[in-house]
Design an enzyme around this catalytic site. Structure first.
Site, PDB file in Angstrom:
ATOM      1  N   LYS A   1       0.999  -1.268  -0.020  1.00  0.00           N
ATOM      2  CA  LYS A   1       0.030   0.164   0.142  1.00  0.00           C
ATOM      3  C   LYS A   1       0.814   1.311  -0.160  1.00  0.00           C
ATOM      4  O   LYS A   1       1.798   1.185   0.661  1.00  0.00           O
ATOM      5  CB  LYS A   1      -0.692  -0.052   1.183  1.00  0.00           C
ATOM      6  CG  LYS A   1      -1.894   1.080   1.447  1.00  0.00           C
ATOM      7  CD  LYS A   1      -2.800   0.948   2.636  1.00  0.00           C
ATOM      8  CE  LYS A   1      -4.028   1.968   2.583  1.00  0.00           C
ATOM      9  NZ  LYS A   1      -4.657   1.950   3.784  1.00  0.00           N
TER      10      LYS A   1
ATOM     11  N   SER B   1      -9.827   2.075   3.113  1.00  0.00           N
ATOM     12  CA  SER B   1      -8.864   2.921   2.068  1.00  0.00           C
ATOM     13  C   SER B   1      -7.904   2.033   1.317  1.00  0.00           C
ATOM     14  O   SER B   1      -7.394   2.508   0.488  1.00  0.00           O
ATOM     15  CB  SER B   1      -8.041   3.715   2.945  1.00  0.00           C
ATOM     16  OG  SER B   1      -7.180   3.116   3.749  1.00  0.00           O
TER      17      SER B   1
ATOM     18  N   SER C   1     -10.058  -0.034   7.339  1.00  0.00           N
ATOM     19  CA  SER C   1      -9.283   0.257   5.975  1.00  0.00           C
ATOM     20  C   SER C   1      -8.815  -1.333   5.493  1.00  0.00           C
ATOM     21  O   SER C   1      -8.438  -1.037   4.378  1.00  0.00           O
ATOM     22  CB  SER C   1      -8.404   1.125   5.998  1.00  0.00           C
ATOM     23  OG  SER C   1      -8.944   2.380   5.877  1.00  0.00           O
TER      24      SER C   1
END
Lengths: 491, 489
Positions: free
Chosen positions: A78, A158, A182
């Site tokens: 990420k 997210s 997330s």
């Protein structure tokens, strides 16, 4: 070579060990898949050269019989994790050109164990969002579609890029960060496994900070076992993070397949929210039945302060974020928009560099910390947070080993469908997940079924602090019962 | 308090007496090798941005980790200020934007400081003693430095100081004059230097004070205060207070009111100037820093630090008066610096303490002051001065020669005993040789010798003559005795 990308992480590990494939072949297969899947916008940066170099090193080690735990396993990271020499932006314009000179502790441990970096994945800007629509690089498109529809869906957020990449076989596993859901929510939306470990289990050093008391790194994988394998490498004490726990890291994989007989599973009555779709209710019932069949005992529990969790979270989270994001001022790195004086430079830089949701949270956070409002908002929120924590403690000390809930109140929604007019509509997605962050507990989302439109749904298991092992054992029971879910390829 | 208000510290205004009330926030840089939350060096100087870690520059994802030595230094300081040590304290973020504050917040301690209430006893030049209450001491990060003179249109930032540990020591509003304030800072500086927790170097900005000043009629409630920021010398603190008190009195006597504001002291003009008023004051949005756990100390840790504390100036002063029979004034002078006190003690050991004190205060300090030297750089070591005093005590040299010898050692160095030998500075104690000199001088001044009986004051003149003739080396006592005999006194 497509089958190489459909391996689970554990299968790939065995194939590499038995030399049925090479790390370079594995990396190449994934790089090719990534190229074909650019429509998903899962990666914001592909790092093929680095991937090939790391894979060659892995093959050399395997040849020498010196393979490490994740030797040659291609992973996605990420874009919240700082990666040395590899652009790291948190998917924000304000860091559009930022290349760290340092490697986050979690990713450094993955490379230490032999993993291969495929690229950086898309996320909501600074991890603020539940749909991956706030990214400066544009939204991630879910690999999943509703039956008979071509409409684009969100992968959740997210960590939408990591979730989509794992679900679409663009990597064998990925890192995420979870501040209010997330990891777990996108895992549920894309039919994969996602774990938010106990706060302090993984070092936060080198991860772009969002809300420091809630942020925690964790793995995405296609199976519970794969998630357990990844966590073992990611977790551990880090003297550079004062909030990281100085506890030994167990062999999590050994907990996968462990009997759950006699475990007491709490089912919180407060999680039966108004307007919850019948499908979610049914899924939850199904989960209870599977665990019961495996020998666990289901007990109803009460978490009375649950209803305050979301509003409280949306005070604590922006408060910390408003302060954490103050460093993005255009002075030392990242975007700078010049002004007549330093104040105007700040204003122009931050106005241009931050998107709408980030600006909203900075404003809310600044407001709740302001003189005259602090006691009414931030201080009160902290008190409620303590009560939420106590709810869980009471449950666990009454003999409950883990808690079962749905991960989300609905399946994935369409792009642009939610939160346009009212941000709270988007925030409501986190209703089942934020409590876990507020209490600092581990939470595992496991795919448990499909809804009527063919979209995946997840169940969440919440554990005692630092008892991720029990979650893996229970997660495996659900996985065995529910099976695995993969999207039909359309890209 | 009221008794003190009656004292001479009141300021005469046009409409009567005023009392000035002063409280201080002293920022003392903690003596430590590394910064408060990063491993970067705290070394002074060095090119700009030479001592900056990723944490100090607030790079994304960087986290603070507390430096244990800075914590211990704060506890030592608290113990030295006779203050309560808080077993649990909390670091907060003080949020504001400034280019030399990379994080956008300063890590400080707001609601729960590491050290609570304490006190400092201050002796004023007139001998009066004042007890100044300490409100609290907390740890915080220093900011970097903005450089506005390096480029025509740009400002530069130097982060070498960014993140260096500071102790903010806050007093109660217990000070009543510029004199008291100056004496307090001097005393605080002495205590910090004794403890080794701050070097007290005000020129480098390692010790600086924010001074809160208000005025009132004696016995009335506290007036509105103004804060004078960052005053970095004891003299300037005095000047700033004098000026500010006069300014406020003038406004009040004109029927005006004091605006609460932050002011700056301009040493060139000797005046304070408004910097920002209450409306412009920052809202710092303090909240506990989620990157740091509360700081917990055990009783054992605190006691171990207490047991290791050096003797502090107040105790040393009392001991010097008690054990060496020094006057309070001499004791004050000697304990002001630990190095001076140590020097004195080395010289006084096994010797006449009064003589040792006189030599250290008059000869040594006199010479040091003249040359602007610190005691650490004194060319005459305690061992050398001790040897000089021993030579004098055993009668090998006279007091006059001792002073000459001190000068020789000061400028040339060497073993005093050897110098005496080599240069023939030894006192003449050979009575025969002295007698011979006396006989010659008495003979050459027969008229004066005859008058001596009637005018015994002439004895002194003869002693002088004999000493001069001996080159100062004759034993003055022997000269005196023999002369009395010869002159029939």
């Amino acid at each position: 070579m497509t089958e190489l990308t459909s391996f689970t992480l554990a299968e790939a590990r065995d194939a590499l060990a038995k030399k049925r494939c090479s790390a370079v072949e594995l990396a190449e297969a994934h790089l090719a898949a990534m190229e074909q899947a650019r429509a998903l916008n899962a990666y914001v940066l592909e790092t093929p050269e680095r991937a090939r170099a790391m894979a060659q090193e892995a093959d050399a080690r395997i040849a020498r019989g010196e393979a490490r735990p994740l030797e040659g396993i291609p992973l996605a990271v990420k874009d919240m994790f700082c990666t040395a020499g590899v652009r790291t932006t948190a998917c924000s314009h304000i860091l559009h050109n930022f290349v760290p000179t340092y490697e986050s502790t979690v990713t450094a441990q993955l490379w230490r164990d032999g993993a291969v970096l495929l690229g950086k994945t898309n996320n909501d800007e600074f991890a603020m969002g539940s749909s991956n629509e706030t990214s400066y690089f544009g939204p991630v498109i879910s690999p999943w579609r509703r039956k008979g529809s071509n409409a684009d869906l969100v992968p959740g957020g997210s960590s939408g890029g990591s979730a989509a990449a794992v679900a679409a076989n663009l990597c064998l596993g990925a890192t995420g960060t979870d501040t209010g859901g997330s990891i777990r929510q996108p895992a549920a939306f894309t039919g994969i496994v996602g774990l938010k470990p106990t706060y302090g289990r993984c070092s936060r050093w080198g991860i772009v900070a969002f809300a420091s008391s809630l942020d925690q790194a964790g793995p995405f994988a296609r199976t519970v076992r794969d998630a357990a394998i990844l966590l073992r490498s990611m977790a551990g004490h880090d003297p550079k993070d004062a909030t990281s726990a100085d506890l030994p890291v167990p062999d999590y994989e050994a907990a996968v397949g462990r009997s759950v007989k006699g475990l007491r599973i709490g089912v919180p009555k407060e999680y039966r929210v108004d307007g919850m779709p019948a499908e979610i209710e049914a899924l939850w019932e199904q989960g209870k039945a599977w665990l019961k069949q495996a020998g666990a005992e289901i007990v109803e529990v009460s978490l009375p302060h649950t209803k305050y969790a979301l509003p409280t979270y949306y005070i604590v989270n922006p408060a910390e974020a408003s302060s954490n994001l103050a460093r993005y001022d255009g002075v030392r790195y990242g975007l700078r928009v010049d002004g007549r004086d330093v104040t105007e430079m700040y204003e122009k830089t931050r106005a241009a560099g931050f998107g709408r949701e980030v600006r909203r949270r900075v404003l809310i956070g600044t407001y709740v910390l302001s003189a005259g409002y602090y006691d009414a908002y931030y201080l009160r929120a902290q008190k409620v947070r303590t009560l939420i924590k106590r709810d869980f403690e009471a449950c666990f000390s009454a003999g409950v080993d883990a808690i079962l809930t749905p991960t989300t109140p609905s399946a994935a929604f369409g792009l642009g469908e939610k939160g346009g007019a009212d941000p709270v509509e988007m925030y409501l997605n986190d209703v089942f997940t934020v409590t876990v962050n507020m209490a600092g507990l581990p939470g595992l989302s496991v795919p448990a079924g499909l809804d009527a439109q063919g979209l995946p749904l997840g169940l969440q298991l919440i554990g005692r602090p630092f008892d991720e092992e029990t979650l893996f054992a229970l997660g495996q029971v659900i996985e065995d019962a529910a099976g695995r879910f993969a999207p039909a390829r359309w890209w | 308090m009221s008794a003190r208000a009656q004292s001479s510290r009141l300021i005469k205004g046009a409409t009567g007496d005023w009392e000035v009330v002063i409280g201080m926030e002293v920022h003392a840089q903690v003596t430590s090798k590394a910064k408060l939350f990063s491993g970067a060096s705290t070394a002074f100087g060095g090119p700009p941005n030479a001592h900056v870690s990723l944490v100090d520059a607030a790079m994304p994802g960087m986290l603070p980790v507390i430096n244990g030595e800075c914590v211990r230094q704060a506890v030592r300081t608290g113990l030295g200020l006779k203050a309560r040590i808080n077993r649990r304290s909390v670091f907060d973020r003080k949020n504001y934007f400034y280019p030399d504050l990379p994080q956008g917040y300063q890590i400080s301690q707001y609601k729960s400081p590491i050290v609570g209430e304490g006190e400092v006893t201050v002796t004023l030049p007139d001998g009066e003693t004042v007890t100044v209450g300490i409100e609290r001491l907390h740890l915080e990060q220093d900011a970097g430095k903005s450089l506005h003179d390096q480029h025509p249109t740009l400002s530069f930032v130097d982060l070498n100081r960014s993140g260096v540990a500071l102790m903010e020591i806050v007093t109660k509003p217990d000070l009543r004059s510029a004199e008291e304030a100056k004496a307090f800072v001097a005393k605080l500086r002495t205590i910090l230097r004794y403890l080794g927790t701050c070097d007290g170097d005000m020129e480098k900005g390692n010790l600086r004070a924010d001074v809160n000043v208000s005025v009132r009629r004696p016995g009335e409630p506290l007036g509105t205060r103004c804060e004078i920021k960052n005053v970095n010398s004891i003299r300037f603190i005095g000047q700033a207070i004098e000026y500010e008190a006069r300014r406020q009195i003038a406004i009040l006597e004109d029927g005006g009111t004091i605006e609460q504001e932050t002011r700056l002291f301009d040493p060139a003009k000797g005046e304070t100037r408004s910097m920002r008023n209450k409306e412009e004051a920052h809202d710092y949005r303090y909240f506990p820093d989620p990157d740091l756990l509360p700081l917990e100390l055990t009783e054992e840790e605190i006691e171990a630090l207490r047991a290791d504390l050096p003797e502090l100036p107040d105790e040393k002063r009392a001991r010097f008066i008690r054990d060496y029979g020094l006057t309070p004034y001499d004791a004050d002078v000697l304990v002001a610096e630990r190095a001076t006190a140590d020097y004195f003690e080395e010289v006084a050991k096994g010797r006449d303490a009064k003589t040792a004190a006189n030599w250290v205060i008059n000869e040594l300090f006199g010479r040091l002051n003249k040359e602007g030297k610190e005691i650490a750089d004194a060319p005459v070591s305690a061992a050398q001065l001790s040897a000089i005093l021993d030579l004098m005590a055993e009668g090998t040299i006279s007091g006059k020669i001792a002073k000459e010898l001190f000068e020789i050692v000061w400028s040339e160095g060497g073993d005093p005993r050897e110098i005496v030998e080599k240069r023939g500075l030894k006192q003449v104690t050979d009575l025969g040789a002295i007698e011979k000199l006396i006989d010659e001088i008495v003979a050459a001044n027969a008229d004066k010798a005859a008058q001596a009986k009637a005018n015994p004051k002439l004895l002194g003149w003869f002693v002088g003559q004999v000493m001069k003739a001996s080159g100062g080396k004759a034993n003055p006592q022997a000269v005196n005795d023999l002369l009395r005999q010869k002159l029939g006194l």
